[in-house]
Design a protein around this motif. Structure first.
Motif, PDB file in Angstrom:
ATOM      1  N   THR A 260      50.650  36.599  37.350  1.00  0.00           N
ATOM      2  CA  THR A 260      49.262  36.625  36.895  1.00  0.00           C
ATOM      3  C   THR A 260      48.434  37.446  37.891  1.00  0.00           C
ATOM      4  O   THR A 260      48.394  37.110  39.073  1.00  0.00           O
ATOM      5  CB  THR A 260      48.693  35.202  36.811  1.00  0.00           C
ATOM      6  OG1 THR A 260      49.436  34.455  35.850  1.00  0.00           O
ATOM      7  CG2 THR A 260      47.227  35.235  36.404  1.00  0.00           C
ATOM      8  N   PRO A 261      47.796  38.536  37.437  1.00  0.00           N
ATOM      9  CA  PRO A 261      46.977  39.331  38.363  1.00  0.00           C
ATOM     10  C   PRO A 261      45.694  38.577  38.731  1.00  0.00           C
ATOM     11  O   PRO A 261      44.955  38.140  37.847  1.00  0.00           O
ATOM     12  CB  PRO A 261      46.667  40.607  37.573  1.00  0.00           C
ATOM     13  CG  PRO A 261      46.854  40.242  36.140  1.00  0.00           C
ATOM     14  CD  PRO A 261      47.857  39.129  36.087  1.00  0.00           C
ATOM     15  N   VAL A 262      45.469  38.419  40.018  1.00  0.00           N
ATOM     16  CA  VAL A 262      44.315  37.658  40.512  1.00  0.00           C
ATOM     17  C   VAL A 262      43.599  38.469  41.577  1.00  0.00           C
ATOM     18  O   VAL A 262      44.233  39.045  42.462  1.00  0.00           O
ATOM     19  CB  VAL A 262      44.751  36.286  41.086  1.00  0.00           C
ATOM     20  CG1 VAL A 262      43.562  35.565  41.705  1.00  0.00           C
ATOM     21  CG2 VAL A 262      45.393  35.431  40.006  1.00  0.00           C
ATOM     22  N   ARG A 263      42.278  38.535  41.491  1.00  0.00           N
ATOM     23  CA  ARG A 263      41.453  39.175  42.503  1.00  0.00           C
ATOM     24  C   ARG A 263      40.538  38.136  43.146  1.00  0.00           C
ATOM     25  O   ARG A 263      40.284  37.083  42.568  1.00  0.00           O
ATOM     26  CB  ARG A 263      40.581  40.281  41.890  1.00  0.00           C
ATOM     27  CG  ARG A 263      41.343  41.427  41.276  1.00  0.00           C
ATOM     28  CD  ARG A 263      42.215  42.176  42.267  1.00  0.00           C
ATOM     29  NE  ARG A 263      41.561  42.530  43.499  1.00  0.00           N
ATOM     30  CZ  ARG A 263      40.878  43.652  43.695  1.00  0.00           C
ATOM     31  NH1 ARG A 263      40.759  44.539  42.726  1.00  0.00           N
ATOM     32  NH2 ARG A 263      40.327  43.910  44.857  1.00  0.00           N
ATOM     33  N   THR A 264      40.025  38.456  44.332  1.00  0.00           N
ATOM     34  CA  THR A 264      39.103  37.556  45.036  1.00  0.00           C
ATOM     35  C   THR A 264      37.757  38.241  45.196  1.00  0.00           C
ATOM     36  O   THR A 264      37.590  39.109  46.054  1.00  0.00           O
ATOM     37  CB  THR A 264      39.653  37.168  46.424  1.00  0.00           C
ATOM     38  OG1 THR A 264      40.926  36.560  46.271  1.00  0.00           O
ATOM     39  CG2 THR A 264      38.712  36.178  47.114  1.00  0.00           C
TER      40      THR A 264
END
Length: 295
Positions: A260-264
């Motif tokens: 799952t692509p996740v950014r902060t």
């Protein structure tokens, strides 16, 4: 021991549940568990015990709680004092945000800010993450709202939450009925993505490689809005933050997994230590809006 460790610790004490505590402090459960393990290793003491599905505070945990609560109370009082804004505060605040946050988050926070500080002028620019970093380094901006920069450049980054990126397709696309999609299923799919110099694109390329997927990138753009419009008008799909959609008609967002692509997302500050009062007040409004889940 850092301030975040104290807040994470108290959140677990108050909820006695790692999942609910993670939701309260806006981090993933794995991040919260890791931070608590760090704290326990630093103190050399177990702070919690798991009894079945229950979380129980140990004697060492109860002792720590007695010391931590007064410290956090003093910190919160200091923050509250800084939030007491003088009515005669004048000047101009210069901030920049990437498209994802300029759609809903910034307009909402700006409306609250201007109500509280009517004598201040705010200049907002929508820029790419790299441009925000450059403008902060040059002193042209007071603060930025962006993703964690790939190259820190001495900037200070304050994470706000973790954000999942999703596949977007037109409502009549063959994938539009899917509830979830594995990254490997994008192998060969016709896509439009951000240009390779964007950190988000670099992260997505890493996700494709990890999944063994080689999508067919037929259009590379340097802005989110035209990318979404292109998806709406064609058979192309793309991957964006759901925050960037703002209830766009004719577009369906589909969760991705494995990986799952996740950014902060977070607040970016210039490297110098002094922050203008206006930027501190704006930052606190953004934190409040994010904590309440309004945007």
């Amino acid at each position: 021991m850092e301030l975040r460790h104290m807040r994470y610790f108290v959140a677990i004490v108050e909820t006695l549940n790692f999942t609910r505590a993670a939701q309260r402090v806006h981090v993933t459960q794995s991040t919260l568990s890791h931070q608590i393990r760090q704290l326990e290793e630093e103190l050399g003491q177990r702070l919690f015990e798991r009894v079945g599905k229950k979380v129980v505070l140990t004697e060492a945990g109860r002792s720590l709680l007695e010391h931590v609560v007064p410290i956090l109370r003093q910190v919160d009082q200091a923050i509250g004092a800084m939030k007491a804004t003088p009515d005669d505060l004048y000047g101009e605040l210069h901030i920049a945000a990437t498209h994802s946050f300029n759609v809903q988050l910034i307009p909402l926070c700006l409306s609250i800010f201007l109500q509280r500080l009517p004598n201040l002028k705010v200049a907002v620019e929508e820029l790419a993450g790299d441009q925000i970093s450059e403008r902060l380094m040059s002193g042209d901006l007071d603060m930025g709202i962006s993703y964690r920069p790939a190259i820190p450049r001495g900037l200070r980054f304050e994470p706000l939450y973790n954000e999942e990126l999703k596949l977007i397709v037109a409502s009549n696309h063959p994938l539009a009925k899917r509830k979830r999609l594995r990254m490997v299923e994008l192998n060969g799919q016709r896509m439009t993505l951000l240009s390779p110099h964007f950190s988000t694109r670099q992260m997505l390329d890493e996700c494709f490689e990890a999944a063994g997927a080689r999508p067919q990138i037929v259009a590379e753009l340097n802005a989110i809005s035209p990318m979404i419009e292109l998806v709406r008008r064609t058979d192309l799909c793309s991957i964006v933050s759901e925050n960037a959609l703002a209830n766009e008609p004719g577009v369906k967002a589909i969760p991705l997994e494995s990986p799952t692509p996740v950014r902060t997302p977070g607040l970016l500050w210039p490297p110098h230590s002094e922050r203008p009062a206006a930027s501190r007040f704006m930052a606190e409004i953004i934190r409040d809006v994010v904590r309440q889940g309004i945007a």
